[in-house]
Design a protein around this motif. Structure first.
Motif, mmCIF file in Angstrom:
data_model
loop_
_atom_site.group_PDB
_atom_site.id
_atom_site.type_symbol
_atom_site.label_atom_id
_atom_site.label_comp_id
_atom_site.label_asym_id
_atom_site.label_seq_id
_atom_site.Cartn_x
_atom_site.Cartn_y
_atom_site.Cartn_z
ATOM 1 N N UNK A 62 6.911 3.492 13.554
ATOM 2 C CA UNK A 62 5.588 3.065 13.114
ATOM 3 C C UNK A 62 5.168 1.796 13.841
ATOM 4 N N UNK A 63 3.903 1.770 14.210
ATOM 5 C CA UNK A 63 3.329 0.584 14.844
ATOM 6 C C UNK A 63 2.803 -0.337 13.754
ATOM 7 N N UNK A 64 2.635 -1.620 14.053
ATOM 8 C CA UNK A 64 2.155 -2.564 13.029
ATOM 9 C C UNK A 64 0.830 -2.146 12.393
ATOM 10 N N UNK A 65 -0.082 -1.590 13.190
ATOM 11 C CA UNK A 65 -1.361 -1.156 12.631
ATOM 12 C C UNK A 65 -1.162 -0.053 11.596
ATOM 13 N N UNK A 66 -0.245 0.865 11.848
ATOM 14 C CA UNK A 66 0.013 1.957 10.916
ATOM 15 C C UNK A 66 0.622 1.442 9.613
ATOM 16 N N UNK A 67 1.494 0.446 9.710
ATOM 17 C CA UNK A 67 2.094 -0.141 8.508
ATOM 18 C C UNK A 67 1.025 -0.825 7.664
ATOM 19 N N UNK A 68 0.128 -1.569 8.302
ATOM 20 C CA UNK A 68 -0.960 -2.242 7.585
ATOM 21 C C UNK A 68 -1.869 -1.202 6.935
ATOM 22 N N UNK A 69 -2.134 -0.114 7.637
ATOM 23 C CA UNK A 69 -2.976 0.938 7.087
ATOM 24 C C UNK A 69 -2.321 1.587 5.866
ATOM 25 N N UNK A 70 -1.034 1.813 5.907
ATOM 26 C CA UNK A 70 -0.317 2.385 4.762
ATOM 27 C C UNK A 70 -0.368 1.425 3.574
ATOM 28 N N UNK A 71 -0.131 0.138 3.818
ATOM 29 C CA UNK A 71 -0.193 -0.850 2.739
ATOM 30 C C UNK A 71 -1.595 -0.925 2.132
ATOM 31 N N UNK A 72 -2.624 -0.815 2.965
ATOM 32 C CA UNK A 72 -4.002 -0.839 2.487
ATOM 33 C C UNK A 72 -4.282 0.366 1.588
ATOM 34 N N UNK A 73 -3.788 1.525 1.969
ATOM 35 C CA UNK A 73 -3.975 2.723 1.149
ATOM 36 C C UNK A 73 -3.260 2.560 -0.196
ATOM 37 N N UNK A 74 -2.068 1.974 -0.197
ATOM 38 C CA UNK A 74 -1.332 1.752 -1.450
ATOM 39 C C UNK A 74 -2.107 0.816 -2.366
ATOM 40 N N UNK A 75 -2.661 -0.258 -1.809
ATOM 41 C CA UNK A 75 -3.435 -1.210 -2.615
ATOM 42 C C UNK A 75 -4.678 -0.527 -3.179
ATOM 43 N N UNK A 76 -5.320 0.326 -2.377
ATOM 44 C CA UNK A 76 -6.508 1.021 -2.870
ATOM 45 C C UNK A 76 -6.165 2.032 -3.958
ATOM 46 N N UNK A 77 -5.023 2.705 -3.836
ATOM 47 C CA UNK A 77 -4.643 3.702 -4.836
ATOM 48 C C UNK A 77 -4.255 3.070 -6.163
ATOM 49 N N UNK A 78 -3.444 2.049 -6.123
ATOM 50 C CA UNK A 78 -2.922 1.459 -7.348
ATOM 51 C C UNK A 78 -3.746 0.288 -7.849
ATOM 52 N N UNK A 79 -4.477 -0.350 -7.010
ATOM 53 C CA UNK A 79 -5.253 -1.512 -7.409
ATOM 54 C C UNK A 79 -4.400 -2.768 -7.342
ATOM 55 N N UNK A 80 -4.991 -3.859 -6.926
ATOM 56 C CA UNK A 80 -4.262 -5.115 -6.736
ATOM 57 C C UNK A 80 -3.736 -5.661 -8.064
ATOM 58 N N UNK A 81 -4.400 -5.364 -9.170
ATOM 59 C CA UNK A 81 -3.970 -5.898 -10.470
ATOM 60 C C UNK A 81 -2.728 -5.194 -10.994
ATOM 61 N N UNK A 82 -2.534 -3.929 -10.638
ATOM 62 C CA UNK A 82 -1.399 -3.177 -11.163
ATOM 63 C C UNK A 82 -0.150 -3.301 -10.296
ATOM 64 N N UNK A 83 -0.272 -3.754 -9.077
ATOM 65 C CA UNK A 83 0.888 -3.820 -8.185
ATOM 66 C C UNK A 83 2.014 -4.707 -8.715
ATOM 67 N N UNK A 84 1.744 -5.899 -9.263
ATOM 68 C CA UNK A 84 2.853 -6.687 -9.817
ATOM 69 C C UNK A 84 3.566 -5.984 -10.966
ATOM 70 N N UNK A 85 2.816 -5.285 -11.826
ATOM 71 C CA UNK A 85 3.437 -4.541 -12.919
ATOM 72 C C UNK A 85 4.292 -3.398 -12.394
ATOM 73 N N UNK A 86 3.809 -2.716 -11.368
ATOM 74 C CA UNK A 86 4.576 -1.624 -10.773
ATOM 75 C C UNK A 86 5.859 -2.164 -10.158
ATOM 76 N N UNK A 87 5.772 -3.271 -9.437
ATOM 77 C CA UNK A 87 6.960 -3.868 -8.821
ATOM 78 C C UNK A 87 7.943 -4.343 -9.892
ATOM 79 N N UNK A 88 7.445 -4.915 -10.980
ATOM 80 C CA UNK A 88 8.309 -5.389 -12.061
ATOM 81 C C UNK A 88 9.036 -4.221 -12.729
ATOM 82 N N UNK A 89 8.316 -3.137 -12.980
ATOM 83 C CA UNK A 89 8.949 -1.986 -13.624
ATOM 84 C C UNK A 89 9.952 -1.321 -12.690
#
Length: 91
Positions: free
Chosen positions: A5-32
């Motif tokens: 994976x190239x750096x741009x592809x990694x950033x794109x994957x992370x952006x899709x994850x943030x859009x799917x789960x929402x920035x507010x839920x990510x800490x709860x998901x990581x904690x669980x």
């Protein structure tokens, strides 16, 4: 797999994850996920220790019941660990 994976592809994957789960839920998901990993690790360790026979059972001191905690200080999810019943005989 990640080595290709190239750096741009990694950033794109992370952006899709943030859009799917929402920035507010990510800490709860990581904690669980962290709690689940700690529980899995402690259960695997308990299963590994259950298989090993103690050298001298009389030398063990009886202490307070063991508990498994999902996170340090998290007493709401703490549960007692049952000790195996050693009164049965094999024959």
């Amino acid at each position: 797999m990640l080595g290709n994976l190239k750096p741009f592809e990694i950033v794109l994957i992370l952006l899709v994850i943030v859009l799917l789960f929402g920035a507010k839920k990510l800490p709860d998901v990581a904690r669980s996920l962290g709690k689940s990993a700690r529980i899995l690790k402690s259960e695997a360790k308990a299963m590994k220790n259950d298989g090993a026979a103690p050298a001298e059972p009389a030398a063990q001191e009886q202490t307070a019941p063991r508990t498994i905690q999902a996170a340090p200080g998290d007493t709401a999810s703490a549960r007692p660990v049952g000790e195996p019943d050693r009164t049965t005989t094999q024959g």
